[in-house]
Scaffold this active site. Sequence first.
Site, short mmCIF file in Angstrom:
data_model
loop_
_atom_site.label_atom_id
_atom_site.label_comp_id
_atom_site.label_asym_id
_atom_site.label_seq_id
_atom_site.Cartn_x
_atom_site.Cartn_y
_atom_site.Cartn_z
CE LYS A 69 82.96 46.01 22.38
NZ LYS A 69 83.74 45.07 21.60
CB SER A 129 71.68 47.58 27.30
OG SER A 129 72.09 48.85 27.78
N GLY A 131 77.24 47.43 23.05
CA GLY A 131 77.63 46.65 21.90
C GLY A 131 78.04 45.23 22.24
#
Length: 277
Positions: A69, A129, A131
């Site tokens: 992402k 933590s 995307g």
Amino acid sequence: MPILNKDMTLCISLSARPSNNGTRFHNHLYEQLGLNWIYKAFAPTDLAQAIAGVRGLGIRGCAVSMPYKEDVIALVDVMDPSAEAIDSVNTIVNDGGRLSAYNTDYTAIEQLLQRNAVPTSYSVQLQGSGGMAKATVAALRDAGFTDVTVIARNEAAGRALAELYGFAWRAELAPAGAGGPTADMLINVTPVGMAGGPDAQALSFPQEAVAAAKVVFDVVALPAETPLIQAARAAGKTVITGAEVATIQALEQFVLYTGIRPTDEQIRAAEEFMRAQ
């Protein structure tokens, strides 16, 4: 589904561990609506080459899942505000070789928090933590949540994400029995509990944390009933599942790709078909 032909429009998804969720959801809607389209999931061995293929082959749409992402940002031409605001992409639309990036994960999280009427006064512990965590934390902030702790072993990424939205960061959960802080809502945005992964049978939060929570949200979509969701249901908690996230974000992707918004009845039929696998 139409027989494969030269005029068929192709959409794809890219994921390290593809599921059939998007494939079944999109293809079922194509069939219901009589569209000469097809959707196929891939696990790329080279992300840059895969995105070059999207551009060069005229692939209309591309869903992007973990862990791509953020890496995909450098490979697109235009960042829609939905993706630019959180530096995370889950949807690419190809208009004649020009690749525009969007994020429909944020929309899904936002809608599910509203549907379940989760009070913004609730304290939240969120693990992850990457995307998807960015989309979730942004949705929490924009909904009005203020007591949020991001739990991530990667200090640089975790601390940066937490500080960007004015939240706290911790490296890890307190060990069981250590009397660590509990939260009203637990959110898992890591691969823990994902089918096919090394931690498929693991709980992303300890039983003690589940027992103390009021709402448990697992963004993992496969399986729909992850170990965390099963534990939360057994404890009588309100649950929000990754399968619900998958439906909403896939619907918004479908609209971006085709320009068509299906009826509620068509959406329910596609969702039922997706979950019947």
